[in-house]
Design a protein around this motif. Structure first.
Motif, mmCIF file in Angstrom:
data_model
loop_
_atom_site.group_PDB
_atom_site.id
_atom_site.type_symbol
_atom_site.label_atom_id
_atom_site.label_comp_id
_atom_site.label_asym_id
_atom_site.label_seq_id
_atom_site.Cartn_x
_atom_site.Cartn_y
_atom_site.Cartn_z
ATOM 1 N N PHE A 1 7.192 -3.602 5.493
ATOM 2 C CA PHE A 1 7.458 -2.165 5.498
ATOM 3 C C PHE A 1 6.177 -1.353 5.422
ATOM 4 C CE2 PHE A 1 11.339 -4.005 3.867
ATOM 5 C CZ PHE A 1 12.337 -3.250 4.462
ATOM 6 N N VAL A 2 6.256 -0.131 5.910
ATOM 7 C CA VAL A 2 5.275 0.893 5.604
ATOM 8 C C VAL A 2 5.879 1.625 4.405
ATOM 9 C CG1 VAL A 2 4.183 3.017 6.379
ATOM 10 C CG2 VAL A 2 4.497 1.112 7.986
ATOM 11 N N CYS A 3 5.165 1.650 3.291
ATOM 12 C CA CYS A 3 5.717 2.180 2.039
ATOM 13 C C CYS A 3 5.188 3.577 1.737
ATOM 14 C CB CYS A 3 5.378 1.247 0.890
ATOM 15 S SG CYS A 3 6.080 -0.397 1.097
ATOM 16 N N GLY B 1 6.285 10.851 -11.299
ATOM 17 C CA GLY B 1 5.235 10.336 -12.155
ATOM 18 C C GLY B 1 4.550 9.095 -11.622
ATOM 19 N N LYS B 2 3.595 8.621 -12.420
ATOM 20 C CA LYS B 2 2.843 7.418 -12.052
ATOM 21 C C LYS B 2 3.803 6.239 -11.934
ATOM 22 C CE LYS B 2 -1.129 4.711 -13.479
ATOM 23 N NZ LYS B 2 -0.772 3.365 -13.837
ATOM 24 N N ASP B 3 3.716 5.510 -10.866
ATOM 25 C CA ASP B 3 4.568 4.351 -10.595
ATOM 26 C C ASP B 3 6.059 4.692 -10.591
ATOM 27 O OD1 ASP B 3 2.283 2.775 -10.421
ATOM 28 O OD2 ASP B 3 2.373 2.205 -12.524
ATOM 29 N N GLY B 4 6.384 5.928 -10.270
ATOM 30 C CA GLY B 4 7.791 6.355 -10.227
ATOM 31 C C GLY B 4 8.600 5.596 -9.191
ATOM 32 N N THR C 1 0.877 -1.168 0.000
ATOM 33 C CA THR C 1 0.000 0.000 0.000
ATOM 34 C C THR C 1 0.910 1.212 0.000
ATOM 35 O OG1 THR C 1 -1.698 -1.168 1.252
ATOM 36 C CG2 THR C 1 -1.773 1.244 1.298
ATOM 37 N N TRP C 2 0.790 2.066 -1.005
ATOM 38 C CA TRP C 2 1.667 3.231 -1.136
ATOM 39 C C TRP C 2 1.001 4.451 -0.527
ATOM 40 C CZ3 TRP C 2 6.559 2.620 -2.263
ATOM 41 C CH2 TRP C 2 6.941 1.446 -2.917
ATOM 42 N N LEU C 3 1.631 4.998 0.499
ATOM 43 C CA LEU C 3 1.163 6.228 1.131
ATOM 44 C C LEU C 3 1.932 7.395 0.532
ATOM 45 C CD1 LEU C 3 1.207 4.969 4.832
ATOM 46 C CD2 LEU C 3 -0.733 5.016 3.255
ATOM 47 N N ASN C 4 1.312 8.566 0.516
ATOM 48 C CA ASN C 4 2.037 9.752 0.079
ATOM 49 C C ASN C 4 2.078 10.822 1.161
ATOM 50 O OD1 ASN C 4 -0.546 10.748 -0.015
ATOM 51 N ND2 ASN C 4 -0.613 11.021 -2.219
ATOM 52 N N ASP C 5 1.510 10.514 2.312
ATOM 53 C CA ASP C 5 1.514 11.414 3.465
ATOM 54 C C ASP C 5 2.549 10.905 4.461
ATOM 55 O OD1 ASP C 5 1.025 12.652 5.951
ATOM 56 O OD2 ASP C 5 -1.111 12.856 5.515
ATOM 57 N N TYR C 6 3.679 11.592 4.554
ATOM 58 C CA TYR C 6 4.782 11.142 5.401
ATOM 59 C C TYR C 6 4.384 11.098 6.874
ATOM 60 C CZ TYR C 6 9.336 10.743 7.539
ATOM 61 O OH TYR C 6 10.383 10.310 8.292
ATOM 62 N N VAL D 1 10.834 4.761 2.020
ATOM 63 C CA VAL D 1 10.405 5.908 1.232
ATOM 64 C C VAL D 1 11.088 5.822 -0.131
ATOM 65 C CG1 VAL D 1 10.313 8.425 1.048
ATOM 66 C CG2 VAL D 1 10.168 7.330 3.311
ATOM 67 N N PHE D 2 10.298 5.641 -1.167
ATOM 68 C CA PHE D 2 10.801 5.609 -2.530
ATOM 69 C C PHE D 2 10.598 6.989 -3.134
ATOM 70 C CE2 PHE D 2 10.437 1.248 -1.570
ATOM 71 C CZ PHE D 2 11.146 0.512 -2.507
ATOM 72 N N VAL D 3 11.651 7.532 -3.710
ATOM 73 C CA VAL D 3 11.576 8.843 -4.350
ATOM 74 C C VAL D 3 11.648 8.635 -5.858
ATOM 75 C CG1 VAL D 3 12.718 11.080 -4.620
ATOM 76 C CG2 VAL D 3 12.673 9.970 -2.367
#
Length: 163
Positions: free
Chosen positions: A72-74, A47-50, A21-26, A42-44
């Motif tokens: 992991f929390v992603c 774009g979509k699926d970056g 599950t990809w979160l975008n709120d740190y 944290v993947f940096v």
């Protein structure tokens, strides 16, 4: 090899989620890390699926996805957004990279500005998923110092050195 790594990390086929599950709120991710005691990845990217572009000439395979989903929390910091750029800047990651916290979500254990092969990504994730001791240094890959003072997180701020 990926299956062996996943089994070594304590996962069995019966209890595996298949996609992270990809979160975008740190801040929300940090709260989740503290609640469930899993490290944050944290993947940096952009774009979509970056987040998948961290893998050199390829994509993230299903075994890595399972490892991410279960250990992991992603977080995906999309540098096409203001919040994603700010987070990438705070982590000193340009274009693409990976940052992994400890299981308390308070200390940075690993920092990469760049990309990895699938095998390097798998080995890195297995290593930090299993880390049960206090983080005393941040492994910084692709920088002058291979090991730097740990980076601590406090209420949205990042500091180096002692807590």
């Amino acid at each position: 090899m990926m299956v062996a790594a996943a089994l070594a990390a304590g996962m069995t086929p019966a209890n595996l989620a298949t996609e992270p599950t990809w979160l975008n709120d740190y801040a929300a991710a940090q709260t989740r890390v503290q609640a469930i005691k899993k490290p944050m990845a944290v993947f940096v990217g952009s774009g979509k699926d970056g987040w998948a572009k961290i893998v050199k000439s390829g994509s993230i395979d299903p075994e890595i996805n399972k490892l991410l989903a279960n250990k992991f929390v992603c977080v995906y910091a999309d540098t096409d957004t203001t919040a994603g750029r700010a987070l990438a800047t705070a982590f000193e990651v340009t274009n693409k990279g990976l940052v992994i916290s400890d299981k308390a979500g308070t200390t940075q254990a690993y920092n990469l500005s760049g990309d990895l092969t699938r095998e390097e990504l798998s080995q890195t994730l297995v290593k930090y998923a299993a880390l049960d001791k206090e983080v005393r240094a941040t492994e910084s890959v692709g920088r002058a110092a291979a090991v730097a003072p740990p980076v601590y997180y406090r209420q949205g701020y990042y500091t180096t050195g002692s807590t």
